[in-house]
Design an enzyme around this catalytic site. Structure first.
Site, PDB file in Angstrom:
ATOM      1  N   THR A  88       0.839  -1.204   0.000  1.00 23.98           N
ATOM      2  CA  THR A  88       0.000   0.000   0.000  1.00 23.98           C
ATOM      3  C   THR A  88       0.873   1.253   0.000  1.00 23.98           C
ATOM      4  OG1 THR A  88      -1.735  -1.190   1.169  1.00 23.98           O
ATOM      5  CG2 THR A  88      -1.824   1.219   1.269  1.00 23.98           C
ATOM      6  N   ASN A 167      -6.093  -9.241  -7.617  1.00 27.75           N
ATOM      7  CA  ASN A 167      -6.125 -10.017  -6.370  1.00 27.75           C
ATOM      8  C   ASN A 167      -7.453 -10.727  -6.131  1.00 27.75           C
ATOM      9  OD1 ASN A 167      -6.689  -7.108  -6.075  1.00 27.75           O
ATOM     10  ND2 ASN A 167      -7.423  -7.712  -4.071  1.00 27.75           N
ATOM     11  N   GLN A 195       0.669  -9.265  -6.314  1.00 30.08           N
ATOM     12  CA  GLN A 195       0.189 -10.652  -6.394  1.00 30.08           C
ATOM     13  C   GLN A 195       1.086 -11.545  -7.251  1.00 30.08           C
ATOM     14  OE1 GLN A 195      -2.145 -12.233  -4.732  1.00 30.08           O
ATOM     15  NE2 GLN A 195      -3.119 -10.516  -3.691  1.00 30.08           N
ATOM     16  N   SER A 215       5.143  -7.043  -1.661  1.00 30.82           N
ATOM     17  CA  SER A 215       4.712  -7.106  -0.265  1.00 30.82           C
ATOM     18  C   SER A 215       5.048  -8.500   0.263  1.00 30.82           C
ATOM     19  CB  SER A 215       3.198  -6.859  -0.214  1.00 30.82           C
ATOM     20  OG  SER A 215       2.734  -7.043   1.102  1.00 30.82           O
ATOM     21  N   ALA A 216       5.890  -8.546   1.302  1.00 34.53           N
ATOM     22  CA  ALA A 216       6.454  -9.833   1.749  1.00 34.53           C
ATOM     23  C   ALA A 216       5.391 -10.831   2.195  1.00 34.53           C
ATOM     24  CB  ALA A 216       7.434  -9.580   2.896  1.00 34.53           C
ATOM     25  N   CYS A 343      -8.952  -6.420   2.184  1.00 32.97           N
ATOM     26  CA  CYS A 343      -9.009  -4.996   2.536  1.00 32.97           C
ATOM     27  C   CYS A 343     -10.421  -4.457   2.415  1.00 32.97           C
ATOM     28  CB  CYS A 343      -8.105  -4.180   1.631  1.00 32.97           C
ATOM     29  SG  CYS A 343      -6.638  -5.053   1.176  1.00 32.97           S
TER      30      CYS A 343
HETATM   31  N1  PLP Z   1      -1.996  -4.548  -4.019  1.00 32.00           N
HETATM   32  C1  PLP Z   1      -2.555  -5.752  -4.164  1.00 32.00           C
HETATM   33  C2  PLP Z   1      -2.865  -6.274  -5.522  1.00 32.00           C
HETATM   34  C3  PLP Z   1      -2.841  -6.535  -3.033  1.00 32.00           C
HETATM   35  O1  PLP Z   1      -3.409  -7.728  -3.176  1.00 32.00           O
HETATM   36  C4  PLP Z   1      -2.512  -6.014  -1.756  1.00 32.00           C
HETATM   37  C5  PLP Z   1      -2.829  -6.774  -0.530  1.00 32.00           C
HETATM   38  O2  PLP Z   1      -3.955  -7.067  -0.238  1.00 32.00           O
HETATM   39  C6  PLP Z   1      -1.928  -4.745  -1.678  1.00 32.00           C
HETATM   40  C7  PLP Z   1      -1.678  -4.047  -2.832  1.00 32.00           C
HETATM   41  C8  PLP Z   1      -1.575  -4.135  -0.361  1.00 32.00           C
HETATM   42  O3  PLP Z   1      -0.368  -4.668   0.150  1.00 32.00           O
HETATM   43  P1  PLP Z   1      -0.022  -4.519   1.697  1.00 32.00           P
HETATM   44  O4  PLP Z   1      -0.934  -5.454   2.419  1.00 32.00           O
HETATM   45  O5  PLP Z   1       1.412  -4.938   1.793  1.00 32.00           O
HETATM   46  O6  PLP Z   1      -0.208  -3.102   2.062  1.00 32.00           O
END
Ligand code: PLP
Length: 392
Positions: A88, A167, A195, A215-216, A343
């Site tokens: 994010t 996602n 993803q 994103s780890a 989310c």
């Molecule tokens: N972008 C996508 C496509 C995602 O699936 C996610 C996670 O749900 C994110 C961004 C956000 O990543 P983070 O959870 O590391 O903030």
């Protein structure tokens, strides 16, 4: 007959019941080897990487060797990788940076993007008055490349922000096609690759994206740590202001053990990638074959036959299931699945992705996302549980 084949999905342990996990697109379990690396680092490497003494230098070595590991996996130079708190923040930093520092005022995106991109672009639009264009999608949710080209013809200096894999549906973009269109017209290409990193060999040179993010926790690493890749030579001012860390691109003391864990997780994914892919492809095929047999009216949302990530399937169950009770009932039966992105859950607004694909608000839709620990027996149990949602 599969129905009623397995009454209990739970694995019983001495202390607690562990449900079967089919929500790897929301997050993945921490790999034990990653956990071990992090535990060692947490215990032993407590210096601040910005400190000049021995303990600080030791922490700096961990951060920089992790950066090199990640850069190698993505075929970029280490100085293109900047650590953040996750996907994010990385998306926010890049999109705001394109506006503020690279002076781009036209953005092209899609209605099916993750909120980390959509909400950021809406925010920039509201505060700064950028032009925001949405590329047309076909009925499977795939990008209409002719429309993208038409938009670029009118706005050659745009920033194109299109996620590599969706996602919720697993739909993939034609990344190489998008990047060559962007090059042709002089646009910048940002892709939310959260993803796909760790799932495919991501050669950034070949994909030719200007910006990408990772994103780890999506690839068996820890939560709360990620990175942005900036292949462009122009650098931004920091989105998170602070002490000038990350070569002035992201303030704040680095999450040293998170970064070490993330590098270990990505390195492990690189090593097991072919086997992992083969495994999830097998599970997905099994699921499709069985569900079509036992619930013939099932529908697949998104492009589930080609141009899709094998880890994610989005289905609409045939009529007769109470949509509101779908998740609680699957939860009670011992299955972790989801109805949209993690989310968006709780917001009670339904999925913006499925809406964009024209799926009815009343559809009993479910996202199933496979991962390393899933087995064929678990997939069979999942199908049985879905059948059991229907009255006999
Ligand atoms: N972008 C996508 C496509 C995602 O699936 C996610 C996670 O749900 C994110 C961004 C956000 O990543 P983070 O959870 O590391 O903030």
């Amino acid at each position: 007959m599969l129905a009623h084949h397995l009454h209990y999905a739970y694995f019983w342990t001495m202390e607690k019941q562990i449900p079967l996990y089919f929500d790897h697109a929301a997050t993945t379990p921490l790999d034990p080897e990653v956990q071990a690396v992090m535990a060692d680092c947490m215990r032993d490497v407590y210096g601040n990487p910005s400190s000049l003494h021995a303990m600080g230098r030791e922490a700096r070595v961990v951060v920089e060797s992790s950066r090199r590991t990640i850069a190698r996996a993505l075929n970029v130079s280490p100085d293109s990788v900047f650590f953040t708190s996750g996907g994010t923040e990385a998306n926010n930093s890049i999109l705001w940076g394109c506006f503020h520092d690279l002076k781009r005022s036209v953005f092209i995106t899609a209605a099916t993007e993750h909120p980390a991109v959509l909400a950021t672009l809406e925010d920039i639009k509201q505060k700064e008055g950028i032009q925001l264009h949405f590329v047309r999608l076909n009925n499977l949710g795939l990008v209409d490349m002719d429309h993208l080209e038409a938009l670029l013809e009118s706005h050659p200096e745009a920033v194109v922000s299109l996620m590599h894999a969706n996602n919720e549906t697993g739909n993939l973009i034609q990344a190489r096609g998008v990047s060559s269109l962007c090059r042709q017209y002089g646009a910048l290409f940002h892709s939310d690759t959260v993803q796909t990193i760790g799932k495919f060999r991501m050669d950034m040179e070949m994909l030719d994206m200007d910006f990408a993010v990772g994103s780890a926790h999506k690839f068996y690493g820890p939560k709360g740590v990620g990175f942005m890749v900036m292949r462009s030579h122009e650098k931004f001012s920091a989105f998170v202001k602070g002490g000038g860390q990350e070569r002035k691109m992201r303030g704040g003391t680095e999450n040293v053990y998170g970064i070490a864990g993330m590098a270990k997780a990505l390195q492990m994914c690189q090593e097991t990638m072919d086997a992992d892919l083969q495994q999830v492809e097998g599970l997905r095929e099994t699921f499709i074959r069985l569900i079509e047999k036992v619930l013939p009216g099932v529908e697949f949302n998104g492009s589930h036959q080609k141009q899709c990530l094998p880890h994610i399937l989005n289905i609409t169950l045939p009529g007769g299931v109470d949509k509101e009770m779908l998740l609680p009932r699957m939860d009670m039966a011992g299955f972790c699945v989801s109805t949209g992105s993690a989310c968006a859950s709780g917001s009670n607004r339904g999925s913006h992705v499925l809406r964009a694909l024209g799926v009815s608000e009343d559809a009993a839709a479910l996202r199933i996302s496979f991962g390393r620990s899933n087995t064929k027996a678990q997939v069979e149990a999942l199908v049985s549980a879905l059948v059991n949602l229907y009255p006999n």
